[in-house]
Scaffold this active site. Structure first.
Site, PDB file in Angstrom:
ATOM      1  N   HIS A 179     -38.343  -2.194   1.331  1.00 20.65           N
ATOM      2  CA  HIS A 179     -39.154  -2.990   2.259  1.00 20.65           C
ATOM      3  C   HIS A 179     -39.749  -4.193   1.524  1.00 20.65           C
ATOM      4  O   HIS A 179     -39.763  -5.310   2.039  1.00 20.65           O
ATOM      5  CB  HIS A 179     -40.251  -2.101   2.854  1.00 20.65           C
ATOM      6  CG  HIS A 179     -41.152  -2.839   3.776  1.00 20.65           C
ATOM      7  ND1 HIS A 179     -40.755  -3.208   5.040  1.00 20.65           N
ATOM      8  CD2 HIS A 179     -42.388  -3.331   3.603  1.00 20.65           C
ATOM      9  CE1 HIS A 179     -41.732  -3.886   5.601  1.00 20.65           C
ATOM     10  NE2 HIS A 179     -42.736  -3.973   4.747  1.00 20.65           N
ATOM     11  N   CYS A 223     -22.731  -7.264   6.960  1.00 18.62           N
ATOM     12  CA  CYS A 223     -24.037  -7.382   7.614  1.00 18.62           C
ATOM     13  C   CYS A 223     -25.138  -6.649   6.868  1.00 18.62           C
ATOM     14  O   CYS A 223     -26.257  -6.574   7.330  1.00 18.62           O
ATOM     15  CB  CYS A 223     -23.964  -6.883   9.061  1.00 18.62           C
ATOM     16  SG  CYS A 223     -23.536  -5.141   9.192  1.00 18.62           S
TER      17      CYS A 223
HETATM   18  C1  PEP Z   1     -25.944  -1.170   6.187  1.00 18.39           C
HETATM   19  O1  PEP Z   1     -25.873   0.044   5.971  1.00 18.39           O
HETATM   20  O2  PEP Z   1     -25.687  -2.046   5.328  1.00 18.39           O
HETATM   21  C2  PEP Z   1     -26.369  -1.656   7.509  1.00 18.39           C
HETATM   22  C3  PEP Z   1     -26.281  -2.933   7.829  1.00 18.39           C
HETATM   23  O3  PEP Z   1     -26.888  -0.736   8.358  1.00 18.39           O
HETATM   24  P1  PEP Z   1     -28.387  -0.154   8.216  1.00 18.39           P
HETATM   25  O4  PEP Z   1     -29.065  -0.894   7.098  1.00 18.39           O
HETATM   26  O5  PEP Z   1     -29.030  -0.359   9.527  1.00 18.39           O
HETATM   27  O6  PEP Z   1     -28.106   1.276   7.892  1.00 18.39           O
END
Ligand code: PEP
Ligand code: MG
Length: 541
Positions: A187, A471
């Site tokens: 965070h 992402c």
């Molecule tokens: C990831 O795992 O990189 C992702 C984009 O999903 P989350 O962070 O929501 O698990």
């Protein structure tokens, strides 16, 4: 032992700019009073407990308002834990036995922690519950827990790691942050990156710093220099756009309507990840198709123009969704999470897809849908068949498990696109819990094991004609985003605050240069060497 001037403390840098300021050590809070019985009577104690719970709930509301966006949702979810009726009942039983309100609440939370420690709905929230319990007990004892930071000055906050409640209290005086624990997806890192506060995390030696020490926070050099001045800062890259458009599209990650609105103010080319579960972190009852359609329609309408990639619910592990009861699991991050919910909660995933199709029709937006936590080609095929039978979407999956990363070539003809979640892919590649603040160095995207895995997935996409986005948080780092483009990744999706800087970085080089940089990064055998290769390559761009 005091650190000598010039000492360089190694850690993981967050951000491109450095800062020089005075250390402000966040000290452990005053000890809470020992648990004790009282002669006040259960009724009086119950009233005090109710009042303190309400006061802490109001604090959370204020912090949420201040933080806004996705952080506001997190505070909402914390409030839901705080005000849990069952918890109050357990505490009431202890008050009936003569215990004080503070003791009774502390005991009730401990019992919940033990009981629910293995339950995926709560396991990752036990620490949050303990934090809330501390807040309630502190309120009852009149102990101040807030950071009480001055509004002006040049402070470098030094602490173990900072919670959402802590970062919401940062004032303009905070010009640098150093944590002894916490990784690149913690965070603290996410907040510092989004607010442009130079930070170094996973810097164990920072525990030896004293309040008042002058330090240079040098994120590009992955270090904190005691007594250092700005001239010692590792040269940061100043990205200067040479093209009108980035070499690959830059989309935005969103979770709420506020995020969609923030993203629309950036130059984002649509949305690369809409985390739908963030809408439901505090919902006790399953939303109907009508309710979901209304919520998704609002968000689709507010999102930046371009395609909108929506992820079906990724509940479980670090994202508990109260209305999806997932039973007891010893190891929730390896358990029934993400698409694996299809077995017990098929109706909800179908409802989501139906609602997304209705929202797509209502808004006229281009919607792509993808499933999280896919491990096999069969799962990918099942999800794609289901989604295609329900709506007019482009359909894809997230690549977050090593298994599907290795099988990426076999997705030809099955999916339209894939999107790599580097947060989870790192967690599972390195067998390093992404929530464990002690494992930050394994979770940096500069790890050669991750970079070479990304290269293989990009090659598979290239060979099969499947577009490959990224992402995870790594795509919010502008330097890393250039490497991703050079590896053959076809789009990135960053948090709204990072979209424009990532876009500038991807407009500052041509594709040939990005490939050259990626090749030198691929040859590196350590995270330090990989990052240095990228920075050297960009410096010569
Ligand atoms: C990831 O795992 O990189 C992702 C984009 O999903 P989350 O962070 O929501 O698990
Ligand atoms: Mg993930």
């Amino acid at each position: 032992m005091a650190l000598s001037s010039g000492a360089a403390l190694k850690g993981l840098g967050v951000g491109l700019n450095s800062s020089v300021g005075q250390v402000w050590k966040v000290k452990p809070h005053a000890a809470l009073p020992a648990r004790a019985k009282t002669a006040n009577g259960a009724e009086v104690e119950a009233q005090s407990l109710k009042a303190s719970i309400s006061a802490v709930a109001r604090d959370l509301d204020q912090l949420g308002e201040k933080a806004g966006g996705t952080s506001a949702e997190i505070f909402e979810a914390l409030k839901f834990l705080l005000e849990d009726d069952e918890l109050f009942e357990v505490a009431s039983a202890h008050m009936d036995d003569g215990w004080s309100a503070a003791a009774a609440y502390g005991m009730a939370v401990d019992e919940f922690g033990e009981l629910l420690g293995g339950d995926p709905t709560f396991v990752e929230r036990v620490a949050d519950l303990q934090d809330l319990s501390k807040r309630v007990q502190a309120h009852l004892a009149g102990i101040e827990l807030s950071l009480n930071l001055p509004e002006s000055g040049n402070l470098v906050l030094v602490g173990e790691d900072f919670s959402p409640a802590d970062t919401a209290q940062f004032t303009p005086a905070v010009i640098g942050v150093v944590t002894t624990k916490g990784g690149p997806t913690s965070h603290t890192s996410i907040i510092c990156r989004s607010r442009g506060i130079p930070a170094v995390v996973s810097c164990g030696d920072a525990a030896q710093l004293e309040t008042g020490d002058s330090v240079l926070v040098d994120p590009v050099g992955d270090r904190v220099v005691v007594g250092g001045d700005a001239s010692l800062a590792t040269q940061s890259i100043t990205f200067v756009a040479i093209n009108d458009e980035p070499i690959i599209p830059v989309r935005s990650n969103i979770g709420t309507k506020a995020d969609a609105e923030a993203a629309a103010k950036t130059g984002a080319d649509g949305v690369g990840l809409f985390r739908t579960e963030l809408l439901y972190l505090s919902e006790k009852t399953q939303p109907s198709v009508e309710q979901q359609t209304a919520a998704y329609s609002e968000i689709l309408a507010a999102a930046p123009s371009g395609p909108i990639v929506v992820r079906t619910i990724d509940a479980g592990s670090d994202k508990p969704v109260p209305f999806l009861d997932m039973g007891h699991e010893e190891n929730p991050s390896l358990g029934v999470r993400g698409y694996r919910l299809i077995v017990e909660h098929r109706a909800f995933i179908e409802d989501q897809l139906k609602s997304l199709e209705a929202a797509r029709q209502a808004t006229g937006r281009e919607v792509w849908v993808m499933a999280p936590m896919i491990a096999t080609v069969q799962e990918a095929a099942d999800f794609c068949n289901l989604a295609r039978s329900i709506g007019s979407f482009k359909v894809g999956i997230m690549i977050e498990t090593p298994s599907i990363a290795v099988l990426a070539n076999d997705l030809a003809g099955v999916v339209d696109f894939v999107s790599i979640g580097t947060n989870d892919l790192s967690q599972y590649l390195f067998a390093a819990d992404r929530m464990n603040p002690a494992l930050g160095t394994l979770l940096t995207p500069w790890q050669p094991g991750l970079i070479r895995t990304l290269a293989r997935i990009a090659d598979a996409g290239n060979a099969t004609g499947i577009s490959v986005g990224v992402c995870g948080e790594s795509a919010s780092d502008p330097t890393f985003a250039v490497v991703l483009a050079g590896l053959g990744i076809t789009s990135v999706s960053a948090s709204p605050s990072q979209v424009d800087v990532v876009k500038t970085a991807l407009s500052s080089v041509d594709l040939a240069k990005a490939k050259e940089i990626a090749n030198s990064v691929l040859a590196a055998t350590s995270p330090e060497a990989a990052k240095a290769a990228a920075l050297d390559g960009l410096a010569s761009a």
